[in-house]
Design a protein around this motif. Structure first.
Motif, PDB file in Angstrom:
ATOM      1  N   LYS A  71       0.767  -1.302   0.051  1.00 53.32           N
ATOM      2  CA  LYS A  71       0.037  -0.159   0.115  1.00 53.32           C
ATOM      3  C   LYS A  71       0.780   1.123   0.154  1.00 53.32           C
ATOM      4  N   GLU A  73       2.976   2.071   2.389  1.00 52.43           N
ATOM      5  CA  GLU A  73       3.148   2.407   3.724  1.00 52.43           C
ATOM      6  C   GLU A  73       4.475   1.919   4.360  1.00 52.43           C
ATOM      7  N   THR A  92      -2.049   5.106   8.121  1.00 52.39           N
ATOM      8  CA  THR A  92      -3.734   5.534   8.590  1.00 52.39           C
ATOM      9  C   THR A  92      -4.032   4.547   9.599  1.00 52.39           C
ATOM     10  N   LYS A  94      -7.320   2.558  10.549  1.00 49.13           N
ATOM     11  CA  LYS A  94      -8.832   2.221  10.185  1.00 49.13           C
ATOM     12  C   LYS A  94      -9.533   2.556  11.167  1.00 49.13           C
ATOM     13  N   ILE A 105       1.229  10.303  12.090  1.00 48.12           N
ATOM     14  CA  ILE A 105       2.190  11.062  11.423  1.00 48.12           C
ATOM     15  C   ILE A 105       3.450  11.338  12.013  1.00 48.12           C
TER      16      ILE A 105
END
Lengths: 313, 217
Positions: A71, A73, A92, A94, A105
């Protein structure tokens, strides 16, 4: 005490296409920006970050940095992954049940600028015509292949990075209910923190992963390099390099460097012969500011030595 | 009331993305009010998304040098949310991004005496490295001056002002967040002057920063 390190450099390239733009059908163009009516080439900040990351990955054991998943990431393990520590990430989370999904972050402690061409593109460029033979036609006697046009140019690029020494290997914690208590938690020891900082600077001398290098074989390492070790955050050093034709704007250079020194910073200058028309003037200006001009690789060694020996914030 | 004026320059590129952009990321020609306040909060070492700070300072802005945005194509990595999504097909999607080349602005900030003094120190010695727009867009802050400011009526403005005036670019800018950051509030229509001043058609109450008349938001 070193709080931040700024590097700003220029690199003269031969005929090359370091970062392709949108192009169209069989035309591969160079990314360009427009400034005061003229077009100049540039290499995007994202591309420069990629080149630096790959150079860092190559310098040490590849296991010290993660490879992003399918993805895109990265792992987000600041302690064990030097690229996640140095270049930050956004992973991210979920949403589960009624809770909102959000993101984890880490703001990158290493800021990387785009590499901006300083000479107008159309005066220093060419379009290279070539053909690409498809694999299934290689054994036939048929001539031809797909026609491709690649835009290429010679230029002098300016680029910069800024390293937030304080936040490398550390995480910022703001206590619950507080608005700005800045507490920094060490995630790795000081020696490893210093090692990661030095890795970023060494990577500048080993940038190599830009596009079209199968044939064009361009050197994109610094020909003129200025570095500062500062105890205050600012990016003033990034505007020290401005050119008047092929000469360095000496007045501006002196003013900016003097300001950085007056603020308590230590400045190093490295230069390869044959780039600027006013090399002697640059050497004199540096001498006047108490700086000995060395080779770019010697400058990186010297500032790395300072990082190793000095106390970092 | 106290105020600060400083010049904000970006040595390379900058982009102030319009929040509603999707596959074409347009940029505002000036940093939004929320962006400037975020820069100030960052300099003071405040936590991310401190929405209270947005009401504690007021900001004015004047473009010094802004060229037309440059367009570039970039790729955005999109996550595949469900297993049935075809990861290869949606690995990345192309989008157009606008950016500004070496823009510079004059920024005016007004607030309580203590906060302005703190901000003056904070901008000279930021708690974090400062950037604006995208996370790699470095900024340089220069000519930082603190001064007493007062509200006066003026027929000339030296900054972005609310209303519609000839010779200006018209725009609404993000002003603040409400509802815990979920609702973005915009300004009324603003006039952005590119030649340094606006001749107003009637007297307007503005803040006097030295010789300049500025509207704060």
């Amino acid at each position: 005490m070193i709080k931040s390190i700024n590097l700003s450099w220029v690199s003269q390239t031969s005929l090359t296409n370091l970062n392709s733009g949108e192009g169209g059908s069989n035309y591969i163009d160079v990314k360009k920006y427009k400034w005061q009516g003229e077009e100049y080439p540039y290499v995007s900040g994202q591309a420069m970050r990629f080149y630096l990351k790959e150079a860092i990955r190559r310098q040490e054991d590849y296991k010290l940095s993660c490879i992003p998943n399918d993805k895109g990431e990265s792992c987000g393990d600041v302690e064990n992954c030097q690229l996640c520590d140095l270049f930050g990430f956004m992973t991210t989370k979920k949403k589960e049940g009624r809770s909102k999904g959000n993101a984890m972050i880490r703001v990158s402690p290493v800021k990387v600028s785009p590499a901006i061409g300083l000479l107008p593109f159309d005066e220093n460029s060419n379009v290279d015509f070539l053909t690409r033979k498809k694999r299934d036609t290689l054994n036939t006697t048929e001539l031809g292949g797909d026609i491709v046009n690649v835009e290429m140019g010679m230029n002098i690029y300016k680029c910069g990075i800024a390293i937030d020494v304080v936040r490398i290997g550390r995480e910022e914690v703001i206590a619950e209910g507080e608005r700005r208590t800045l507490k920094l938690t060490d995630l790795i020891n000081e020696e490893e923190r210093k090692n990661r900082i030095i890795n970023v600077m060494n990577a500048v001398l080993n940038i190599a992963d830009y596009s079209k290098q199968a044939r064009l074989l361009t050197d994109f390492t610094p020909d003129f390099l200025i570095c500062s070790a500062q105890n205050v955050y600012n990016h003033k050093l990034q505007k020290a390099i401005e050119m008047n034709d092929i000469a360095l704007n000496i007045q501006r250079f002196k003013e900016v460097i003097k300001e950085v020194i007056d603020e308590g910073g230590t400045v190093y200058v490295g230069m390869r012969a044959g780039l600027f028309e006013n090399e002697e003037e640059i050497i004199d200006a540096c001498r006047g500011l108490g700086i000995e001009v060395k080779q770019p690789n010697e400058v990186i060694k010297e500032i790395s030595k300072k990082v190793t020996e000095d106390v970092i914030s | 009331m106290r105020g600060i004026r400083f010049r904000l320059e970006t040595p390379y590129f900058a982009a102030f993305r319009k929040p509603v952009s999707t596959s074409a990321l347009d940029t505002y020609p000036v940093p939004p009010i929320t962006t400037i306040k975020g820069l100030a909060a960052c300099a003071l070492g405040m936590k991310r998304d401190d929405f209270e700070f947005l009401d504690e300072v007021r900001v004015g802005l004047r473009p010094v040098y802004v060229e037309k945005p440059v367009k570039e194509k970039a790729l955005l990595i999109k996550n595949a949310l469900t297993p049935k999504d075809n990861i290869k097909a949606f690995w990345s999607s192309p989008f157009w991004r606008d950016f500004l080349v070496k823009p510079s602005y004059l920024v005016y900030v007004g607030g309580s005496d203590s906060l302005i003094d703190e901000l003056l120190y904070g901008l000279q010695n930021p708690a974090r490295p400062l950037y604006i727009g995208q996370s790699d867009d470095m900024v340089i802050i220069e000519d930082l001056v603190a001064m007493d400011i007062e509200r006066v009526f003026s027929l000339v403005a030296h900054s972005i002002v609310e209303g519609i005036y000839p010779g200006c670019e018209l725009m609404k800018l993000p002003l603040k967040f409400e509802n815990d950051g979920n609702t973005l509030i915009y300004t009324q229509t603003l006039s952005i002057p590119y030649n340094g001043e606006i001749r107003l058609d009637s007297e307007k109450e503005l803040y006097k920063f030295g010789d300049e008349y500025v509207e704060l938001f």
